[in-house]
Enzyme design. Sequence first.
Site, PDB file in Angstrom:
ATOM      1  N   CYS A   1      45.327  42.721  42.937  1.00  0.00           N
ATOM      2  CA  CYS A   1      44.175  43.573  43.257  1.00  0.00           C
ATOM      3  C   CYS A   1      43.184  42.627  43.903  1.00  0.00           C
ATOM      4  CB  CYS A   1      43.574  44.209  42.005  1.00  0.00           C
ATOM      5  SG  CYS A   1      42.024  45.071  42.388  1.00  0.00           S
TER       6      CYS A   1
ATOM      7  N   CYS B   1      39.369  43.395  42.606  1.00  0.00           N
ATOM      8  CA  CYS B   1      38.946  43.111  41.221  1.00  0.00           C
ATOM      9  C   CYS B   1      40.168  42.843  40.350  1.00  0.00           C
ATOM     10  CB  CYS B   1      38.073  44.221  40.669  1.00  0.00           C
ATOM     11  SG  CYS B   1      38.650  45.893  41.030  1.00  0.00           S
TER      12      CYS B   1
ATOM     13  N   CYS C   1      42.573  45.746  39.258  1.00  0.00           N
ATOM     14  CA  CYS C   1      43.303  46.992  38.995  1.00  0.00           C
ATOM     15  C   CYS C   1      44.755  46.666  38.659  1.00  0.00           C
ATOM     16  CB  CYS C   1      43.215  47.909  40.207  1.00  0.00           C
ATOM     17  SG  CYS C   1      41.523  48.399  40.550  1.00  0.00           S
TER      18      CYS C   1
HETATM   19 FE    FE Z   1      40.732  46.233  40.867  1.00  0.00          FE
END
Ligand code: FE
Length: 232
Positions: A134, A137, A139
């Site tokens: 990700c 961030c 995920c």
């Molecule tokens: Fe994320």
Amino acid sequence: MSEGKDRGGFYDTGWRPSDDLHRDEDGRPHDHPGLQEDVVLGVRASRALAMHELLVEKGVIGSGEVDDAIERWSERVPSNGASLVAKAWTDPEFKARLLEHPKETVVESGFVPEHNADIIVLENTSEVQHMVVCTLCSCYPTALLGPPPDWYKSFSYRSRAVTEPRAVMAEFGLELEDDVEVRVVDSNSELRFLVLPRRPDGTEGWSEERLAALVTRDSMIGVSGALEPGKD
Ligand code: FE
């Protein structure tokens, strides 16, 4: 917080709970007299406890809601994803369905995707290796793999997974042949990926349970392969 005082190395915020619950000698609520924690709460724990009590008091959450959420979190472990992988390795029909209708199959198998996010299952083969990141961030398919590891959330992984995925995999012990195509996929809040790693050679006739023990979290992120028999 100037009114607080130091107690045994922890900062006492001065907050005390109300009196309508059982309390231990430090004022913490409890259900089991005689079986309380024997440590002084730190400032963050005291604050969390105070916020929890306020939220319950004001009816924002029910009294058991946090416990229920913690219970649900404890059910999110990599063995969930591993059970799906092992089943896919042994049951071609299930595998076809998992690849074709991943979210439905995950839900039917008893797992609840976080935030109702969509799920795509990507099969690694001798020709293609998928690896999940990700970049924004962290995920991650938490329902299937548990909370993401710290390295998955690091800026270093999030950037290097894109710029030098083979080098990252090598650091996880996976040396790919040059002719294997690497596909890095980027998760987001609405879409999570589960990698279906290659079934290791020498596992013919193995039970699902035995196979599942070879399926590591990292192999379902795609940074490594499943464990080889004899090394599990
Ligand atoms: Fe994320």
